[in-house]
Design an enzyme around this catalytic site. Sequence first.
Site, mmCIF file in Angstrom:
data_model
loop_
_atom_site.group_PDB
_atom_site.id
_atom_site.type_symbol
_atom_site.label_atom_id
_atom_site.label_comp_id
_atom_site.label_asym_id
_atom_site.label_seq_id
_atom_site.Cartn_x
_atom_site.Cartn_y
_atom_site.Cartn_z
ATOM 1 N N ASN A 7 -16.869 -1.224 7.986
ATOM 2 C CA ASN A 7 -15.704 -1.514 7.123
ATOM 3 C C ASN A 7 -14.916 -1.875 8.430
ATOM 4 O OD1 ASN A 7 -13.369 -1.590 5.843
ATOM 5 N ND2 ASN A 7 -14.119 0.028 4.327
ATOM 6 N N ARG A 98 -17.602 -5.045 4.282
ATOM 7 C CA ARG A 98 -16.420 -5.337 3.824
ATOM 8 C C ARG A 98 -15.907 -6.569 4.167
ATOM 9 N NH1 ARG A 98 -10.723 -2.768 4.640
ATOM 10 N NH2 ARG A 98 -9.522 -3.697 3.276
ATOM 11 N N HIS A 186 -7.980 -5.340 -2.240
ATOM 12 C CA HIS A 186 -8.641 -4.016 -2.421
ATOM 13 C C HIS A 186 -9.522 -4.039 -3.787
ATOM 14 C CE1 HIS A 186 -4.393 -2.029 -0.765
ATOM 15 N NE2 HIS A 186 -5.508 -2.070 -0.015
ATOM 16 N N GLY A 216 -2.568 3.485 -0.394
ATOM 17 C CA GLY A 216 -2.815 3.941 1.068
ATOM 18 C C GLY A 216 -1.909 3.315 1.973
ATOM 19 N N GLY A 218 -1.932 0.247 2.598
ATOM 20 C CA GLY A 218 -1.597 -0.779 1.797
ATOM 21 C C GLY A 218 -1.877 -0.286 0.373
ATOM 22 N N ARG A 247 4.514 -2.507 5.143
ATOM 23 C CA ARG A 247 4.599 -3.686 4.632
ATOM 24 C C ARG A 247 5.683 -3.843 3.526
ATOM 25 N NH1 ARG A 247 -1.504 -5.034 3.119
ATOM 26 N NH2 ARG A 247 -2.046 -3.298 4.690
ATOM 27 N N ASP A 289 4.021 6.718 7.427
ATOM 28 C CA ASP A 289 3.272 7.618 6.788
ATOM 29 C C ASP A 289 3.910 8.468 5.607
ATOM 30 O OD1 ASP A 289 1.866 10.196 6.407
ATOM 31 O OD2 ASP A 289 0.490 9.769 8.215
ATOM 32 N N ARG A 291 3.295 11.158 4.325
ATOM 33 C CA ARG A 291 3.501 12.508 4.602
ATOM 34 C C ARG A 291 4.846 12.955 5.389
ATOM 35 N NH1 ARG A 291 -2.453 13.341 6.692
ATOM 36 N NH2 ARG A 291 -1.858 11.070 7.015
ATOM 37 N N GLY A 339 -2.360 8.188 -3.214
ATOM 38 C CA GLY A 339 -2.597 8.242 -4.701
ATOM 39 C C GLY A 339 -3.543 9.664 -4.887
ATOM 40 N N GLU A 340 -4.416 10.073 -3.905
ATOM 41 C CA GLU A 340 -5.037 11.243 -4.036
ATOM 42 C C GLU A 340 -4.387 12.209 -3.610
ATOM 43 O OE1 GLU A 340 -8.839 10.242 -1.574
ATOM 44 O OE2 GLU A 340 -8.718 8.266 -2.432
ATOM 45 N N GLU A 390 -14.959 3.057 -0.914
ATOM 46 C CA GLU A 390 -15.241 1.440 -0.606
ATOM 47 C C GLU A 390 -16.647 1.766 0.053
ATOM 48 O OE1 GLU A 390 -12.043 0.681 1.647
ATOM 49 O OE2 GLU A 390 -10.937 -0.389 0.071
HETATM 50 P P1 ADP Z 1 -5.818 3.192 4.505
HETATM 51 O O1 ADP Z 1 -4.909 2.125 3.518
HETATM 52 O O2 ADP Z 1 -5.622 2.802 5.997
HETATM 53 O O3 ADP Z 1 -7.212 3.518 4.278
HETATM 54 P P2 ADP Z 1 -5.474 5.759 3.423
HETATM 55 O O4 ADP Z 1 -5.904 5.680 2.066
HETATM 56 O O5 ADP Z 1 -5.937 6.794 4.206
HETATM 57 O O6 ADP Z 1 -5.209 4.433 4.043
HETATM 58 O O7 ADP Z 1 -3.846 6.481 3.271
HETATM 59 C C1 ADP Z 1 -3.014 6.573 4.117
HETATM 60 C C2 ADP Z 1 -1.689 7.278 3.448
HETATM 61 O O8 ADP Z 1 -1.896 8.077 2.656
HETATM 62 C C3 ADP Z 1 -0.561 7.533 4.341
HETATM 63 O O9 ADP Z 1 0.862 6.767 3.965
HETATM 64 C C4 ADP Z 1 -0.593 9.108 4.348
HETATM 65 O O10 ADP Z 1 0.701 9.430 4.711
HETATM 66 C C5 ADP Z 1 -0.954 9.295 2.942
HETATM 67 N N1 ADP Z 1 -1.418 10.590 2.725
HETATM 68 C C6 ADP Z 1 -2.362 11.202 3.196
HETATM 69 N N2 ADP Z 1 -2.356 12.455 2.766
HETATM 70 C C7 ADP Z 1 -1.329 12.697 2.239
HETATM 71 C C8 ADP Z 1 -0.508 13.541 1.684
HETATM 72 N N3 ADP Z 1 -1.193 14.843 1.560
HETATM 73 N N4 ADP Z 1 0.590 13.582 0.973
HETATM 74 C C9 ADP Z 1 1.182 12.429 0.857
HETATM 75 N N5 ADP Z 1 0.631 11.271 1.466
HETATM 76 C C10 ADP Z 1 -0.535 11.623 1.992
#
Ligand code: ADP
Length: 435
Positions: A7, A98, A186, A216, A218, A247, A289, A291, A339-340, A390
Amino acid sequence: MKVLVLNSGSSSQKSCLYELAGALPEHPPEPPWQGTIEWAPLGQLANLDVKHAGSRVIHEERAIRSRQEAIEHLLHTLWEGKARVISGPEEINVVGHRVVHGGQEYTQPTVITPQVIAALSRLAVFAPLHNRAEVEGIETVERVVGPVPQVAVFDTAFHSQLPLPAAAYPGPFEWLEQGIRRYGFHGINHQYCAERAAQLLAKDLDSLRLVTCHLGNGCSLAAVRNGRSIDTTMGFTPLDGLMMGSRSGSIDPGILTYLMRQSQMTGEEMDDLLNKKSGLLGISGVSSDMREVLTAMASGNPRAKLAFEMFVHQLRSYIGAMIGVLEGIDVLVFTAGIGENSPEVRATACGGFGFLGLKLDLEKNARPQADQDIATPDSAVRVLVIRAQEDWAIARECWRLARDAASVDLRLRAQDETATAKASQFQKLKETERP
Ligand code: ADP
């Protein structure tokens, strides 16, 4: 069957090896080997991590002379050193990649031939950072692993049947002929989540209207009906739609022409501004980010608060748009990093749809287990948190193609001699899988 998945992204390179025997497992298995490279500029130290199932991560910092060399080094850890998981590259049966942009030509997982590589290079005009990295990955595998069948799985493919009114942009009609249209991205994860949701709910996918929210770095949404994406928020590029980490998502195109006139910004400067300095980062001034944005908001930072509120405002607004296109909703799915992991984002987004009878179980939302329904039993809409997988989705496609190797043979023979050689490898691979 040993399936290696690559990937290749612009900022990282993730790889994993899956070992599949017999039928596909019902739940995504843990891969015996996972390797990640976080890219640094050439000459600087990049982070390489290798994780073996059930064991700790082996971390290495390595100066990057070229990206190919770094990928080569990572792949060698599969069969060299104490922690090797296979005895040599010849054990790998198939490699899946991918590929972000398949244009209008590639709507299915495709066995890679020289023609496909040429087409991917041509399509790099649409996704320059991604498609070039992916071609590099394919060529590196060819050099390091040898003449193994390689398969491209496209992020655009799931959206390739968008109805024309959803795919066309209301510019001049000629745009469509020039390939300027909504492609959507995606798709590998949107499709995986739709199928996984149906599996978790024990329902026929064709009977469900789903909105899948991939949030994520994106972010994009897809409206899925009859198992097909019928609308999505990303468009001609992955810049369209929702506000994202760095973005902008959709903005008034008049802002761009205004900036061009007022500050003579070049295309590259605009790309940089809209892709790297906007979104959560641009508004909060804190981070891309989520978080860190949430932490800053909790400590009273007003720009972080605005960034969060804009994010969930847009999320609600696009979920609403997707529900309109679907003429209702049965399942709302949250997936990928935000989302997770963000109960705040899920709760605020869902709060807009109480009028539809959507009810979130707040306890489950606070601490969802992997792949769980977090709606109350009497909710009119199921709300699922599904882990983005993925790499597993790509491995499954490789497995399916190998299983149907006979049809692959036919398709390939029509192409060229190299392809025929690869097809016979697929045939061999199929034979070794027979009990
Ligand atoms: P990518 O699109 O690069 O694969 P990810 O799916 O890993 O990225 O998502 C990254 C995003 O997920 C970041 O904005 C990160 O802050 C957010 N994230 C990860 N853990 C948490 C959390 N516990 N609470 C809120 N956001 C989170």
